[in-house]
Design a protein around this motif. Structure first.
Motif, mmCIF file in Angstrom:
data_model
loop_
_atom_site.group_PDB
_atom_site.id
_atom_site.type_symbol
_atom_site.label_atom_id
_atom_site.label_comp_id
_atom_site.label_asym_id
_atom_site.label_seq_id
_atom_site.Cartn_x
_atom_site.Cartn_y
_atom_site.Cartn_z
ATOM 1 N N LEU A 142 0.843 -1.190 0.000
ATOM 2 C CA LEU A 142 0.000 0.000 0.000
ATOM 3 C C LEU A 142 0.881 1.244 0.000
ATOM 4 C CD1 LEU A 142 -2.951 1.189 0.424
ATOM 5 C CD2 LEU A 142 -2.419 1.128 2.878
ATOM 6 N N LEU A 143 0.621 2.150 -0.944
ATOM 7 C CA LEU A 143 1.262 3.459 -0.915
ATOM 8 C C LEU A 143 0.216 4.455 -0.416
ATOM 9 C CD1 LEU A 143 3.846 5.125 -1.623
ATOM 10 C CD2 LEU A 143 2.672 5.731 -3.756
ATOM 11 N N VAL A 144 0.449 4.988 0.762
ATOM 12 C CA VAL A 144 -0.478 5.945 1.355
ATOM 13 C C VAL A 144 -0.058 7.357 0.953
ATOM 14 C CG1 VAL A 144 -1.296 6.964 3.516
ATOM 15 C CG2 VAL A 144 -1.143 4.476 3.277
ATOM 16 N N VAL A 145 -1.016 8.106 0.442
ATOM 17 C CA VAL A 145 -0.804 9.510 0.104
ATOM 18 C C VAL A 145 -1.409 10.343 1.224
ATOM 19 C CG1 VAL A 145 -1.218 11.341 -1.576
ATOM 20 C CG2 VAL A 145 -0.941 8.966 -2.361
ATOM 21 N N ASP A 146 -0.566 11.036 1.954
ATOM 22 C CA ASP A 146 -1.012 11.937 3.016
ATOM 23 C C ASP A 146 -0.948 13.351 2.441
ATOM 24 O OD1 ASP A 146 -1.446 13.531 5.222
ATOM 25 O OD2 ASP A 146 -0.062 12.445 6.543
ATOM 26 N N GLU A 147 -2.050 13.804 1.894
ATOM 27 C CA GLU A 147 -2.050 15.098 1.215
ATOM 28 C C GLU A 147 -1.832 16.236 2.210
ATOM 29 O OE1 GLU A 147 -5.180 15.712 -1.655
ATOM 30 O OE2 GLU A 147 -5.465 13.543 -1.866
ATOM 31 N N ALA A 148 -2.500 16.162 3.351
ATOM 32 C CA ALA A 148 -2.359 17.232 4.346
ATOM 33 C C ALA A 148 -0.930 17.287 4.893
ATOM 34 C CB ALA A 148 -3.350 17.032 5.480
ATOM 35 N N GLY A 149 -0.328 16.136 5.123
ATOM 36 C CA GLY A 149 1.026 16.096 5.657
ATOM 37 C C GLY A 149 2.097 16.192 4.594
ATOM 38 N N GLY A 150 1.703 16.089 3.320
ATOM 39 C CA GLY A 150 2.670 16.206 2.242
ATOM 40 C C GLY A 150 3.660 15.067 2.176
ATOM 41 N N ARG A 151 3.238 13.832 2.516
ATOM 42 C CA ARG A 151 4.150 12.694 2.521
ATOM 43 C C ARG A 151 3.525 11.506 1.795
ATOM 44 N NH1 ARG A 151 9.164 13.872 3.971
ATOM 45 N NH2 ARG A 151 9.506 11.765 4.745
ATOM 46 N N LEU A 152 4.385 10.625 1.324
ATOM 47 C CA LEU A 152 3.998 9.315 0.819
ATOM 48 C C LEU A 152 4.577 8.271 1.755
ATOM 49 C CD1 LEU A 152 4.869 9.750 -2.986
ATOM 50 C CD2 LEU A 152 2.609 9.969 -1.940
ATOM 51 N N GLY A 153 3.770 7.254 2.106
ATOM 52 C CA GLY A 153 4.243 6.201 2.991
ATOM 53 C C GLY A 153 4.030 4.829 2.381
ATOM 54 N N TRP A 154 5.022 3.935 2.568
ATOM 55 C CA TRP A 154 4.998 2.607 1.940
ATOM 56 C C TRP A 154 4.792 1.544 3.014
ATOM 57 C CZ3 TRP A 154 4.590 0.446 -2.668
ATOM 58 C CH2 TRP A 154 5.035 -0.861 -2.876
ATOM 59 N N PHE A 155 3.774 0.694 2.797
ATOM 60 C CA PHE A 155 3.426 -0.341 3.772
ATOM 61 C C PHE A 155 3.330 -1.695 3.090
ATOM 62 C CE2 PHE A 155 1.692 3.610 5.311
ATOM 63 C CZ PHE A 155 1.866 3.587 6.684
ATOM 64 N N ALA A 156 3.862 -2.711 3.745
ATOM 65 C CA ALA A 156 3.571 -4.101 3.376
ATOM 66 C C ALA A 156 2.252 -4.480 4.026
ATOM 67 C CB ALA A 156 4.683 -5.022 3.835
ATOM 68 N N LEU A 157 1.435 -5.253 3.316
ATOM 69 C CA LEU A 157 0.116 -5.594 3.831
ATOM 70 C C LEU A 157 0.097 -6.914 4.590
ATOM 71 C CD1 LEU A 157 -2.263 -4.414 0.962
ATOM 72 C CD2 LEU A 157 -1.573 -3.237 3.063
ATOM 73 N N GLU A 158 1.258 -7.541 4.752
ATOM 74 C CA GLU A 158 1.298 -8.775 5.545
ATOM 75 C C GLU A 158 0.881 -8.461 6.985
ATOM 76 O OE1 GLU A 158 4.411 -12.372 6.735
ATOM 77 O OE2 GLU A 158 5.047 -10.696 5.468
ATOM 78 N N GLY A 159 -0.131 -9.178 7.466
ATOM 79 C CA GLY A 159 -0.640 -8.972 8.819
ATOM 80 C C GLY A 159 -1.584 -7.805 8.955
ATOM 81 N N ALA A 160 -1.889 -7.087 7.846
ATOM 82 C CA ALA A 160 -2.781 -5.937 7.917
ATOM 83 C C ALA A 160 -4.223 -6.394 8.151
ATOM 84 C CB ALA A 160 -2.698 -5.124 6.634
ATOM 85 N N GLU A 161 -4.997 -5.523 8.788
ATOM 86 C CA GLU A 161 -6.433 -5.763 8.976
ATOM 87 C C GLU A 161 -7.163 -5.171 7.764
ATOM 88 O OE1 GLU A 161 -9.929 -4.007 11.836
ATOM 89 O OE2 GLU A 161 -7.956 -4.375 12.742
ATOM 90 N N VAL A 162 -7.786 -6.049 6.980
ATOM 91 C CA VAL A 162 -8.474 -5.633 5.755
ATOM 92 C C VAL A 162 -9.956 -5.955 5.893
ATOM 93 C CG1 VAL A 162 -8.621 -5.886 3.246
ATOM 94 C CG2 VAL A 162 -6.397 -6.064 4.385
ATOM 95 N N SER A 163 -10.795 -4.939 5.773
ATOM 96 C CA SER A 163 -12.235 -5.110 5.915
ATOM 97 C C SER A 163 -12.942 -4.621 4.660
ATOM 98 C CB SER A 163 -12.767 -4.321 7.120
ATOM 99 O OG SER A 163 -12.074 -4.675 8.298
#
Length: 726
Positions: A142-163
Motif C-alpha cells: 500500500l502506498l499511502v498519500v497523506d495530502e495534508a502532511g505532504g508525505r507518501l508512505g509505503w506499507f507491506a500488507l502482511e498482517g494488515a487488517e483488511v475489511s
C-alpha cells in the motif's frame, strides 16, 4: 460509428502508436479468458488478472514516458469494469524507481509486488487507516498519500487488517489498517504530478466504461423495436445517443491534447489535464444515465453489462472527487492568469498564427464584425498577403498549405474576426466545390473572382417547404436552348443584397428516385433578370432576403458539376459551411478571454450575487470551450485531409454554436445590465461584445442546418436513422 472503444491516447515518445494499438489488443486477448466482460466484476479473479498483467508487461510501465501506455491498459480494463489499477501501479513504480529500490521495482514489474494507492493520514493517533481502497483483495503493498502532511508512505500488507466495505463499487472497496508503520516515507512534493496523473487515470477509466455502455445502447437502439420500428429511429432516442457520441468524442480529443502537451514537455499539459478531468467529472454521469435510459430494462438487470459498468463509472468518479488538486480550471484562469492551452502544430503553424494576428491587429479593438459590414483595407490584407485559398491545392492556384498551417490560419482569422463581410463563404465553401466538380471554365471563373478578395456569394438553398431538408426543394430548373429556366422561391439568402452570385440548388428531374438524385447546382448572377428580392434584417443585424425566381435564364456553362449530381457537391459545400460556422469557436474564445480579463482586472464588474460562483462558472465555460475547439479541430482536419467530414462537421457545428449561446448568456448573467449595451455606449461591459454575440448566436445554430438536423445527420452516420423515402 465514431470510435468509442477507447480514447485517442497519445503514445508519447516511449511507445509508438502502433505499439499502443498492439498493447490494447493484447489486453483484449488476455481478458477474453480471464475477464471477458463487465459482468465478471461480481466474481472475476483479480489476482489472476494481475499476474497475467505481469506476464504481459502491463506492470512494467513505470517510466514517466510510458504513462500513456498504462493509461491505455486502464481504459481497456474500464470497458470490462475490471479494477486492476494500471495507472496507480505505474505511478507507484515511478516512485519506487526514483528511490532506487531495485528489488521492489522488479517485483512490481513481475506482479509479485502488487501495490495499490490510498489516501490517509500517516500521523493519525490510532495508526494509519486507509479507506476506499480498490483491489485490496489482490494487493500486497500500500502506498499511502497523506495530502495534508505532504508525505507518501509505503506499507507491506502482511498482517494488515483488511475489511470489505460493501456498497456501489464492485469488487468492493476495503478499509486497511497496516500492522505496523511505513517502511519508508518520501515528500509528496518530490512527485508533483502524481495526484494529477492519478486523477487522469480515474477519469479515463470512467470514460471508457461510459463508452462501452454507449456501445451497448447503440446496438440496442438498432435492434429493439417499438411501435413497428427500431427505437433508434425515434428522434428523442437518437439525439440522446448523438449527444453521448459528441461528449465521448470531445473527451477523447481533450485527453489526447493533454497527453500530447505532456509528451512535448509543455507545462500547459497540467491545465489541459484539469480541463479533461473537469469535463469528465461534469459530463460522464449524465452520459452514463443517458445510455441507461436507452437500454431501459435491458441494461438494468445484472445479467447484462450495464449495471456493472454503472458501478464502475460512479466508483471512479467518486474516487476522483476525493483526490486533491491544487486549483480548478477557473482558479488557474482567474487567479493565476494562465491562458487556455493551445494546440501546438509546430513552428510553421505558430508563425502563421502570429502573422495573421499581427496583420489584423488594427481591427481587434474595433466594433464586432458582421457579414453585412466590411473594410476594404482588411480585405486587402487577405488578398495582398496571398492568404486567399491557402488550403486549396497548388495545381488549382491555391496555397497547398499543410493541414496544421491551415488549421492555425483558420483559427487565427476567426479569433481576429476582421471586417471581411461574407467573402469567406466563397473562399472556404464555394471555391473548393468548383475545384472538385466544376468544369475547367467554371473553375477558372470562380477562382479568378474569389482571388480578388471582394466576392460575396449568397446561398440559394432553403425554401418555404425545404429548410434543412433540402431533398424536398421544389424550385425547378427546366432545360431550354443553351441553358435552363428557373422558377421558384428561395428564403434566407444570407447577404443577398451584397452578393454578386448565388449558388442555387434546383430540381432538374422531378421524377428522380431518391429525390435528391434530381438536384443540380447552378452559379447564378444575383442581378439576373427575373429575380426579385424581399430583404429581412436578422436579430444580429445581418440582412438576408426571400427571392422569387420567374423564368430566370441560367446558361449551361453555369452548371456546377454534372446535371443531377448536385446533392453530392451540395453535401460537400454544407460540410465546409458547417466547419466554417464551427470555426466561430475562436470568436467565442476571444469573447471568453475578454470576459476573463474583465472579471480578473475588475472584480466589482461581477454582480454581487454571482461572485461566489464566479470561478466555477468560468471553469465550466472554459471546459466547454476547449471541448468545442477540439471538435472543430477534428472537423477541419477531416475536411482538409480530403477524407470528408460527414460526422465531424455536424459534431463541430453543434458544439461550437451551442457554446456561443451558453458563453454569451453566462457572461451577461455574471456582468448584469451593463453587458446589454452595444459597442460605443459609455460603460458597456465588454465593449458590447457579449450582447452582440448573444444576438448572433442564434444564427450560428440555425445556419447550415439547425442543431436538430445536425444531430439527425450524426444519427444517420451511426446507423440509427435511415434517409426518409418519398
Amino acid at each position: 460509428m465514431v470510435d468509442t472503444t477507447a480514447s485517442a491516447t497519445a503514445a508519447g515518445p516511449g511507445l509508438e502508436a502502433e505499439e499502443t494499438a498492439a498493447l490494447r489488443e493484447s489486453v483484449r486477448r488476455v481478458c477474453a479468458d480471464l475477464w471477458p466482460d463487465a459482468t465478471h466484476a461480481a466474481h472475476g479473479d483479480l489476482a489472476a488478472l494481475w499476474l497475467a498483467a505481469g506476464r504481459q508487461g502491463w506492470t512494467g510501465l513505470g517510466a514517466p514516458e510510458l504513462f500513456p501506455a498504462a493509461l491505455a491498459v486502464q481504459e481497456e480494463l474500464g470497458r470490462l469494469a475490471a479494477p486492476f489499477p494500471a495507472t496507480d501501479v505505474a505511478l507507484v513504480a515511478d516512485v519506487v524507481e526514483t528511490l532506487g529500490e531495485v528489488g521492489l521495482s522488479a517485483g512490481i514489474a513481475a506482479a509479485t509486488v502488487r501495490p495499490v494507492i490510498a489516501h490517509a493520514t500517516l500521523e493519525a493517533p490510532g495508526g494509519v487507516v486507509a479507506r476506499h481502497v480498490e483491489a485490496a483483495s489482490a494487493a500486497t503493498h500500500l502506498l499511502v498519500v497523506d495530502e495534508a502532511g505532504g508525505r507518501l508512505g509505503w506499507f507491506a500488507l502482511e498482517g494488515a487488517e483488511v475489511s470489505e466495505l460493501p456498497g456501489l463499487p464492485v469488487p468492493a472497496w476495503s478499509a486497511i489498517r497496516p500492522a505496523g508503520g511505513p517502511a519508508w516515507t518520501v515528500p509528496l512534493a518530490e512527485h508533483p504530478s502524481l495526484l494529477r496523473l492519478r486523477r487522469l487515470g480515474l477519469a479515463a477509466r470512467a470514460a471508457a466504461a461510459v463508452g462501452r455502455t454507449h456501445e451497448l445502447a447503440l446496438e440496442h437502439a438498432k435492434r429493439r423495436e417499438q411501435f413497428g420500428r427500431p427505437i433508434g429511429a425515434f428522434q428523442a432516442v437518437s439525439h440522446r445517443l448523438v449527444d453521448t457520441e459528441i461528449g465521448l468524442t470531445a473527451a477523447r480529443e481533450l485527453l489526447a491534447h493533454a497527453l500530447e502537451l505532456r509528451a512535448a514537455g509543455d507545462t500547459a499539459w497540467q491545465l489541459a489535464a484539469e480541463v479533461y478531468i473537469e469535463f469528465a467529472a461534469e459530463r460522464l454521469p449524465g452520459l452514463q444515465f443517458g445510455a441507461h435510459h436507452t437500454l431501459a430494462a435491458t441494461g438494468y438487470f445484472e445479467e447484462s453489462e450495464g449495471p456493472w459498468l454503472f458501478r464502475r463509472v460512479h466508483a471512479d468518479l467518486a474516487a476522483l472527487s476525493a483526490v486533491g488538486r491544487d486549483a480548478g480550471v477557473g482558479e488557474h484562469l482567474i487567479d493565476r492568469r494562465l491562458p487556455l492551452p493551445q494546440h501546438d502544430r509546430g513552428p510553421s503553424a505558430r508563425r502563421v498564427r502570429d502573422e495573421v494576428l499581427e496583420a489584423f491587429a488594427p481591427w481587434t479593438s474595433g466594433p464586432p464584425s458582421h457579414l453585412h459590414t466590411w473594410d476594404d483595407a482588411a480585405r486587402a490584407v487577405l488578398r495582398d498577403r496571398g492568404w486567399i485559398g491557402v488550403g486549396w491545392p497548388r495545381e488549382a492556384g491555391g496555397g497547398g498549405w499543410p493541414v496544421g498551417d491551415v488549421l492555425a490560419f483558420s483559427e487565427a482569422l476567426a479569433y481576429a474576426n476582421p471586417p471581411l463581410g461574407n467573402i469567406l463563404m466563397g473562399i472556404n465553401s464555394i471555391a473548393p466545390v468548383a475545384i472538385r466538380v466544376g468544369s475547367p471554365a467554371l473553375r477558372e471563373l470562380v477562382l479568378n473572382e474569389v482571388r480578388k478578395g471582394d466576392l460575396s456569394i449568397a446561398l440559394g438553398y432553403s425554401e418555404p417547404g425545404a429548410g434543412s431538408d433540402l431533398a424536398s426543394l421544389r424550385t425547378r430548373a427546366d432545360r431550354v436552348d443553351g441553358g435552363w429556366l428557373v422558377n421558384g422561391q428561395k428564403m434566407w439568402g444570407t447577404c443577398f443584397p451584397d452578393s454578386r452570385w448565388v449558388l442555387l440548388a434546383a430540381r432538374t428531374d422531378p421524377d428522380a428516385t431518391p429525390p435528391q438524385a434530381g438536384i443540380t447546382l447552378f452559379l447564378v448572377d444575383a442581378d439576373a433578370p427575373g429575380i426579385t428580392a424581399s430583404p429581412h434584417t436578422s436579430l444580429a443585424g445581418d440582412v438576408s432576403a426571400t427571392t422569387f425566381w420567374d423564368d430566370v435564364f441560367v446558361p449551361d456553362d453555369r452548371v456546377v458539376g454534372e446535371v443531377g449530381a448536385g446533392w453530392a457537391a451540395l453535401t460537400e459545400a454544407l460540410a465546409a459551411e458547417r466547419v466554417l460556422i464551427g470555426a466561430s469557436v475562436m470568436r467565442a474564445h476571444r469573447a471568453f478571454e475578454r470576459l476573463v480579463d474583465l472579471v480578473s482586472s475588475d472584480p466589482a464588474s461581477v454582480l454581487p450575487a454571482r461572485r461566489p460562483e464566479l470561478r466555477r462558472e468560468i471553469g465550466r465555460i472554459a471546459v466547454r470551450l476547449q471541448a468545442a475547439r477540439a471538435l472543430v479541430n477534428r472537423g477541419v482536419r477531416a475536411l482538409t485531409s480530403g477524407e470528408g467530414a460527414r460526422v465531424e462537421a455536424p459534431m463541430a457545428k453543434i458544439a461550437a454554436t451551442e457554446l456561443a449561446e451558453d458563453l454569451n448568456a453566462a457572461a451577461i448573467g455574471l456582468l448584469g445590465p451593463d453587458a446589454l449595451y452595444e459597442w460605443g455606449v459609455d460603460g458597456a461591459a465588454g465593449d458590447g461584445s457579449f450582447e452582440d454575440g448573444l444576438r448572433a448566436s442564434i444564427m450560428g445554430v440555425i445556419a447550415g442546418g439547425t442543431g436538430d438536423i445536425q444531430r439527425n445527420l450524426v444519427a444517420r452516420a451511426l446507423g440509427l436513422q435511415e434517409r426518409s423515402r418519398r
